[in-house]
Write an enzyme that holds these catalytic residues in place. Structure first.
Site, PDB file in Angstrom:
ATOM      1  N   THR A  87       0.698  -1.329   0.075  1.00 32.99           N
ATOM      2  CA  THR A  87      -0.160   0.084  -0.074  1.00 32.99           C
ATOM      3  C   THR A  87       0.750   1.206  -0.020  1.00 32.99           C
ATOM      4  O   THR A  87       0.469   2.228  -0.606  1.00 32.99           O
ATOM      5  CB  THR A  87      -1.035   0.009   1.388  1.00 32.99           C
ATOM      6  OG1 THR A  87      -1.833  -1.053   0.955  1.00 32.99           O
ATOM      7  CG2 THR A  87      -1.831   1.195   1.384  1.00 32.99           C
ATOM      8  N   SER A 132       1.720  -7.521  -0.925  1.00 31.08           N
ATOM      9  CA  SER A 132       2.493  -8.754  -0.221  1.00 31.08           C
ATOM     10  C   SER A 132       1.460  -9.813  -0.069  1.00 31.08           C
ATOM     11  O   SER A 132       2.115 -10.875   0.140  1.00 31.08           O
ATOM     12  CB  SER A 132       2.915  -8.191   1.252  1.00 31.08           C
ATOM     13  OG  SER A 132       1.835  -8.057   1.998  1.00 31.08           O
ATOM     14  N   SER A 133       0.313  -9.843  -0.295  1.00 29.89           N
ATOM     15  CA  SER A 133      -0.374 -10.878  -0.190  1.00 29.89           C
ATOM     16  C   SER A 133      -0.279 -11.786  -1.529  1.00 29.89           C
ATOM     17  O   SER A 133      -0.804 -12.981  -1.415  1.00 29.89           O
ATOM     18  CB  SER A 133      -2.016 -10.667  -0.009  1.00 29.89           C
ATOM     19  OG  SER A 133      -2.320 -10.018  -1.152  1.00 29.89           O
ATOM     20  N   ASP A 166       0.163  -6.798   4.504  1.00 34.77           N
ATOM     21  CA  ASP A 166      -0.519  -8.151   4.591  1.00 34.77           C
ATOM     22  C   ASP A 166       0.517  -9.341   5.147  1.00 34.77           C
ATOM     23  O   ASP A 166       0.220  -9.940   5.917  1.00 34.77           O
ATOM     24  CB  ASP A 166      -1.056  -8.573   3.390  1.00 34.77           C
ATOM     25  CG  ASP A 166      -2.325  -7.751   3.064  1.00 34.77           C
ATOM     26  OD1 ASP A 166      -2.709  -7.041   3.803  1.00 34.77           O
ATOM     27  OD2 ASP A 166      -2.991  -7.993   2.046  1.00 34.77           O
TER      28      ASP A 166
HETATM   29  N1  ASP Z   1      -2.543  -5.520   0.454  1.00 37.34           N
HETATM   30  C1  ASP Z   1      -1.583  -4.572   0.826  1.00 37.34           C
HETATM   31  C2  ASP Z   1      -0.271  -5.203   0.933  1.00 37.34           C
HETATM   32  O1  ASP Z   1      -0.026  -6.131   1.628  1.00 37.34           O
HETATM   33  C3  ASP Z   1      -1.698  -4.228   2.074  1.00 37.34           C
HETATM   34  C4  ASP Z   1      -0.641  -3.023   2.636  1.00 37.34           C
HETATM   35  O2  ASP Z   1       0.294  -2.853   2.158  1.00 37.34           O
HETATM   36  O3  ASP Z   1      -1.379  -2.539   3.593  1.00 37.34           O
HETATM   37  O4  ASP Z   1       0.570  -5.321  -0.011  1.00 37.34           O
END
Ligand code: ASP
Length: 386
Positions: A87, A132-133, A166
């Protein structure tokens, strides 16, 4: 065949992308290609600067920065910032969805006035642009390798990894486990995207830079620097899906014990599955996992580490073939072998199931994968998480 044991508690009777470099702040006006570096010294003031109350040493030590800081923080040295996406590096697309688009150079731009450019060098490299997920163990390997490469440089004092939240806890413990250097490493990210009117990324990044340049953090491994908190990698976990203060620590005020760094071996080919032990969970969850090639299993139990009878039979059988680690779905507190019965923690301990200590499933999986790929006794490695 390994013979792990879960220690009964005392109570048991009880893709590499572009690289850019900059000094003090960042510009990459020429859109330089991968591995190329540049240095600029823009004069613009930071829109977000670190506040004087930010701690920079691990909260587990109950110490925090005490120096009084003016508009420019006192960080000194040469820091490499490795950008991987998340993010912090995301913007809204045409549909309103948030996707990683921003380079590391752009991420550090808001820090240009936050630090004394004569004292601090920030060198930026883009090594991935991922949510990162979506990361795989191959991506984790890319990050570990890149971090260790920078740590080996004589001119580098610390490394910051910008990362999605994540799976930040996974990457953090993986980096920490293979970190054979006294130089500090900090992962950071953001809960609000780069193009948010009030992004939290710049402050988090500034905190991470201060964390890895703080001499008090030398020899303490990897941290997550986030929302004014500096949390040791071991025991850190994402604790809130939406709050800016989105990370917690399962070690309380204790500095976690870190085992001696493992000699790096790639994690990418190692399969460790996490199995949720909900009430009534069937035994075939474990058997199917083994049949699919799992070389280790992490069971996310209930309470202090207890599982149902049916799954317990399978767990006990599996523990004779592969390392089986027991953790819990509860946020805080240790996993302890207290209860009897087929799936009680005490019974599982006697059957050779290894306690995760204070680590939860995501970190236990990474540690078990590291044990397997390096041929390290898993029980020894997890003993440090108690
Ligand atoms: N979905 C995002 C990630 O993990 C969430 C974040 O960075 O806060 O890449």
């Amino acid at each position: 065949m390994h013979t792990p044991t879960l220690r009964r508690s005392a109570r048991a009777g009880l893709a590499l992308a572009a690289s850019a470099c900059l000094l003090a702040s960042c510009q990459n006006p020429d859109n330089r290609p991968a591995e190329e570096t540049s240095a600029t010294t823009p004069e613009a003031s930071a829109s977000h600067s670190p506040t004087s109350s930010e701690p920079t040493t691990a909260e587990a030590t109950e110490t925090s920065a005490t120096e009084s800081e003016g508009p420019r923080a006192t960080a000194e040295g040469h820091v490499v910032v490795l950008s991987t996406g998340g993010t912090i590096a995301s913007t809204h697309d045409k549909t309103g969805a948030v996707v990683p688009t921003v380079t590391g150079s752009k991420l550090v731009e808001p820090l240009s006035g936050a630090f004394d450019k004569d004292k601090l060098t920030l060198e930026v490299k883009d090594i991935a642009k991922l949510d990162s997920s979506a990361m795989t163990l191959d991506d984790t390997d890319t990050i570990i390798t890149a971090v260790n490469k920078e740590l080996q440089r004589d001119d580098v004092d610390g490394v910051v990894v910008t990362h999605g939240t994540d799976s930040m806890e996974e990457t953090a413990i993986a980096v920490d486990t293979f970190q054979d250097s006294e130089k500090p490493v900090a992962l950071t990210g953001a809960m609000r995207p780069f193009d948010d009117p009030d992004p939290d990324g710049p402050d988090n990044l500034a905190l991470a830079v201060k964390t890895v340049t703080d001499p008090a953090n030398e020899g303490r491994g990897t941290f997550i620097a986030f929302a004014d908190r500096v949390i040791p990698a071991r025991g850190a976990f994402k604790s809130d899906t939406s709050k800016a203060d989105g990370f917690a620590n399962n070690n309380g005020k204790k500095q976690p014990q870190r085992p001696k760094a493992l000699k790096y071996e790639p994690l990418g080919n190692t399969r460790v599955d996490i199995i949720a032990a909900y009430p009534g969970a069937p035994a075939d969850l474990i058997q199917r996992s083994l049949d699919s090639g799992a070389e280790g299993i992490v069971i996310e139990g209930m309470g202090a580490g207890n599982i149902g009878d049916e799954l317990a039979q399978a767990a006990q059988a599996a523990a004779k073939k592969v390392p089986v680690v027991l953790t819990t779905r509860v946020d805080h507190g240790p996993v302890e072998g207290i209860y009897g019965g087929a799936g009680g923690g005490a019974t599982l301990a006697d059957a050779g199931v290894i306690s995760s200590g204070t680590l939860r499933a995501p970190q236990a999986r990474m540690l078990l994968a590291a044990a397997i790929t390096t041929g390290t006794d898993a029980e020894d490695l997890f003993a440090h998480a108690e």
